[in-house]
Scaffold this active site. Structure first.
Site, PDB file in Angstrom:
ATOM      1  N   GLU B  58       0.784  -1.233   0.000  1.00 54.84           N
ATOM      2  CA  GLU B  58       0.000   0.000   0.000  1.00 54.84           C
ATOM      3  C   GLU B  58       0.820   1.289   0.000  1.00 54.84           C
ATOM      4  O   GLU B  58       0.355   2.314  -0.473  1.00 54.84           O
ATOM      5  CB  GLU B  58      -0.986   0.017   1.164  1.00 54.84           C
ATOM      6  CG  GLU B  58      -0.344   0.053   2.531  1.00 54.84           C
ATOM      7  CD  GLU B  58      -1.405  -0.118   3.617  1.00 54.84           C
ATOM      8  OE1 GLU B  58      -2.029   0.865   3.978  1.00 54.84           O
ATOM      9  OE2 GLU B  58      -1.614  -1.258   4.084  1.00 54.84           O
ATOM     10  N   ALA B  59       2.052   1.232   0.478  1.00 56.95           N
ATOM     11  CA  ALA B  59       2.869   2.452   0.485  1.00 56.95           C
ATOM     12  C   ALA B  59       3.097   2.983  -0.923  1.00 56.95           C
ATOM     13  O   ALA B  59       3.427   4.151  -1.099  1.00 56.95           O
ATOM     14  CB  ALA B  59       4.208   2.176   1.151  1.00 56.95           C
TER      15      ALA B  59
END
Lengths: 303, 263, 303, 263
Positions: B58-59
């Site tokens: 998700e980063a």
């Protein structure tokens, strides 16, 4: 014909932290172990700031330090922990003491709240949070989120309120004196967050000449128009990481986690590494050049 | 093809859990994972039956091909030979909520019989015993991925009749509840624990025993669960790891960061 | 251990255009003179596609050609003209004939509609269009925009419906076989538009090795997951421009504008440069190597 | 400082209009412009009194330092020594709607006495005589910039009592109407034509004569306007270009693309 003088927005880390009044609302950049404004957190502790509200997606030691030192009293966020290790130790204690309140959102919700603030609209729509306690339960916001029916499709959509904090604090790869910033690797929510703040402070691993930036304008992540202050701050995310610059120092991180499990341990850490050193440079000297140089990214790897 | 299965005692429970996770990934799928066991499982899948699976963190790391174990979801290690390194709105918004993610992996501090998840508070909302990390991207993933794999340890205090806080939506209170709430994703499809694998009854959307890990008894499973588990008549034993899987798995995490070597 | 075979999404321009059925809805990439999918427009004309709906911000000769050849019957857009020269000549005639209808939005509204589609939400909020005929008057959409009162601030906000077209067509700088695309210079609305389509066709000036892309993942503008087809298409935006690749050919653009002021002139242009040539390569040969080579970008300038 | 003004006949009307536009820009301001005269005006401002003005083009070029004349708002020429090259949501959304743009320049096919603008249709909405280019980013700019400069030719058919179509919001139907509509920006502040400059009466928000170009009579202005213009008692003559401005201006557009050389 007039040559444009280059605007110089550089100030010191100390001066930057002095700009933040007690009670201010901050966007807090970095994500997970990547580019947290650690040096800025240290300086806020040294200057004994109080009662700040911090908006962020997911942060770790940096906001645990701000919590331990009673700098922050409210968070609006999605995640805090020391990933791969355990729960953030100071935040746990401060919540039990009642010194900290947290309004919970999701990472997407927070990132969109920053985008909404940056876009000048009062809310953003999303399809997360539906059916859960993230909507049903609130800590301190009178209106945390609203579920509406879409006027076009009839489906349910969540609106989350936009955020325009007083200051946005971001730590980037490099910046010029005018405030044009480049960010290598992932941007997390910093692109949106840096544009949401009423004032923006950019800390950077290095300051570069503006001609370097202007020779490749499609590499600029944050243009100068948004930026009010620039701080040169090498190793400013240590003991966390900066893509293409340095790796995290897991030994230090584990030591932090173990030691801060007790209040006495945290007080000792804070005294030894934060309040007991004059400034960021003294902190780096305390860590030691040998240790820092070992952590440098080994090209072509970004870590 | 004859599979060359490892025998009980030749693998650890964590290794079996990682293998179960890996097998839940089909080739070519877009997989949303975090650090820890899910990362190991996805890396294993890519190195065995699902080489074209695309792992998203998700980063902002998309289609990652990391060769070193990462400690943070934002770890620069995850950028190695990735298709793209962007940000949270890209991964959680455009990819995930945009409908491109086939399977998402999440953990849970508590789940209930509809697969609803708590990762926020243990105890009372006003005066909690423990404040957990919160949703992070967990609620986003569980809301919008086509299916969800939950990996967690099997304990009575974790598999509860009523959650202390509903962080991420399973099937909420039953059939059609997700649709009524307006959720996009398909909801949970598999729960992998240290004792068994569980799926969800298509009719009632309640959790159901699927396979029992080698060496585990049904009674152990029932003793460590706080809600009524649907137990079908014939529950097979979980397919053990193959020797090939074990060799690859141990090469992925050579220092035993997430899967410590067998004592 | 298994090595991942590289997915090969390459098809020819002809094959790509064949994928578009009559009546399809398209996101149309490029902005102004920058990176329009001109070669794709030509091929749609050659294949006699009909009744398409095109969504775009602002486009020029490319959509004027699609209009002249009766390929498109409906546009939802913000702007069309031949900038710096005059009104788009074919569109004018087709509107008078009743062959084309236009639903008008603003550039920001269209870009946000693509972002909304890409984000999987049914609308996006904005603060443009308020108080004007852009909200009051509609051509064919039953619900073009809705003004709501913000549940958090009480202010008025416009909601515009998101767009998820059947296909997104974008022309980029370079792409690998898997569909990972880089875009030099400005991105216009292509980042959002490329993610909004149910299927995505990426045309590119050049195909590069996937290892080139993967050695610098923070340069990827469109990751492979979104992309279904890849078409190598050098000089694919001619007579318009591609940043870092080539300049526009103003002589050709002015000739187009002058000639297409009459229907006969347009028919002659279409026959000579589009339907009368076999494919894009024959078109380029017709323009001539000498002319093309003169237009190449002169480093360090991107034009 | 004594200014060295050019005399009537030494400059063209277009040159005067460009100089008027340039003077509407203050040093350090963020200026949103399109191609044509506004681009020339902004480039002139940067090379004279406003070196730190930041020129933004909606295609994505931010703080542009172009040295060649661009024909398109997306022209690669505008990327020269820019701070950033991004996209439409950046410029129109984050910068403009986000509140960072001080002054926006737009053109108009029609304006009315409240500074409302039409750039979409001439004639009837259902059966128009001419279909104009449409809003583009025009409505966005006029909605959200702190102030707006309109540059257009002074003709009766263009300065009308009632617009054929209201594309971009001036003061709508008068005082407080923008606020009621929910608009963010300050609205139009200056109209530069080939005959005069006009501003807006702070009370009524109606258009008002500000300065008359050298050699132009009040009657000429009134003869070429379709609504009631507020004419104050003493209207000064527009400050002519200085020789310095003219030299710089002619160097900006040496081939006379937007400002043809005097015949």
């Amino acid at each position: 014909m007039v040559e444009a003088p280059i605007e110089d927005k550089r100030i010191t880390l100390k001066e930057a932290a002095k700009l933040i009044p007690d009670g201010a609302h901050l966007f807090w950049g970095g994500f997970g172990f990547q580019r947290p404004p650690m040096a800025f957190a240290h300086e806020l502790v040294r200057q004994k700031k109080r009662n700040l509200t911090v908006y962020t997606c997911g942060s770790e030691i940096d906001i645990d330090i701000l919590s331990g030192a009673y700098v922050v009293s409210r968070f609006e966020l999605a995640f805090f922990a020391i990933e791969g290790i355990g729960l953030a130790p100071n935040i746990q204690r401060r919540i039990r003491e009642g010194a900290i309140q947290i309004e919970d959102y999701t990472n997407l919700a927070m990132a969109l709240r920053f985008l909404g603030g940056a876009l000048g609209v009062p809310f953003m729509p999303l399809k997360s949070m539906l059916g859960t306690d993230l909507i049903a339960k609130t800590k301190f916001r009178p209106k945390k989120a609203e579920v509406i029916t879409c006027p076009f499709t009839g489906e349910k959509v969540v609106l989350v309120p936009s955020v325009r904090p007083d200051f946005s604090i971001v730590h980037v790869s490099r910046v010029d004196r005018e405030g044009n910033a480049q960010i290598d690797g992932i941007k997390g929510e910093d692109v949106e967050g840096a544009r949401a703040g009423k004032k923006v402070i950019v800390l950077a691993e290095e300051i570069v000449d503006t001609e370097f930036i202007r020779s490749q304008p499609d590499q600029t992540a944050i243009p100068n128009i948004y930026v009010n202050y620039v701080v040169e701050c090498p190793w400013g995310a240590y003991p966390m990481m900066v893509y293409n610059y340095y790796d995290y120092d897991m030994e230090h991180v584990r030591m932090y986690y173990q030691q801060c499990k007790t209040e006495e341990g945290w007080q000792k850490y804070c005294e030894e590494y934060i309040t007991g050193v004059e400034d960021h440079m003294e902190f780096l000297k305390k860590i030691g050049m040998e240790r820092l140089l070992k952590l440098r990214a080994k090209k072509p790897f970004p870590y | 093809m004859d599979k060359n299965y490892a025998k009980l005692g030749e693998f650890t429970t964590l290794e079996l859990m990682a293998v179960c996770g890996a097998r839940a990934i089909k080739n070519g799928e877009v997989v949303f994972v975090g650090t820890g066991l899910p990362m190991i499982a996805a890396m294993l899948a890519k190195r065995t039956h699902a080489p074209n699976a695309k792992i998203v963190y998700e980063a902002g790391f998309i289609d990652s091909n990391a060769i070193d174990i990462a400690l943070s979801i934002a770890d620069s290690r995850l950028g190695y030979r990735a298709s793209a390194a962007i940000g949270l709105i890209e991964t959680l918004g455009l990819l995930l909520q945009g409908g491109h993610v086939d399977v998402g992996f999440v953990g849970a501090a508590q789940i209930d019989e509809y697969g609803n998840i708590n990762t926020t508070y243990i105890g009372d909302f006003e005066n909690p015993t423990v404040r957990l990390p919160g949703s992070g991207g967990g609620n986003d993933i569980v809301s919008s991925a086509k299916r969800i794999v939950i990996i967690m340890t099997h304990e009575k205090r974790k598999m509860v009749k009523k959650l202390d806080y509903l962080t991420s939506p399973g099937f909420l209170d039953g059939p059609k509840a997700r649709e009524k709430a307006g959720l996009l994703g398909g909801g949970p499809s598999l729960v992998v624990t240290n004792l068994c694998q569980m799926d969800f009854d298509p009719e009632t959307k309640r959790i159901r025993l699927a396979t029992i890990h080698p060496g585990v008894t049904l009674q152990q499973i029932l003793d460590n669960i706080g809600f009524d588990l649907i137990v079908p008549e014939n529950v097979p034993t979980t397919e053990p790891p193959t020797y090939e899987e074990l060799v690859i798995l141990r090469a992925i995490d050579p220092h035993g960061i997430y899967i410590p070597r067998q004592g």
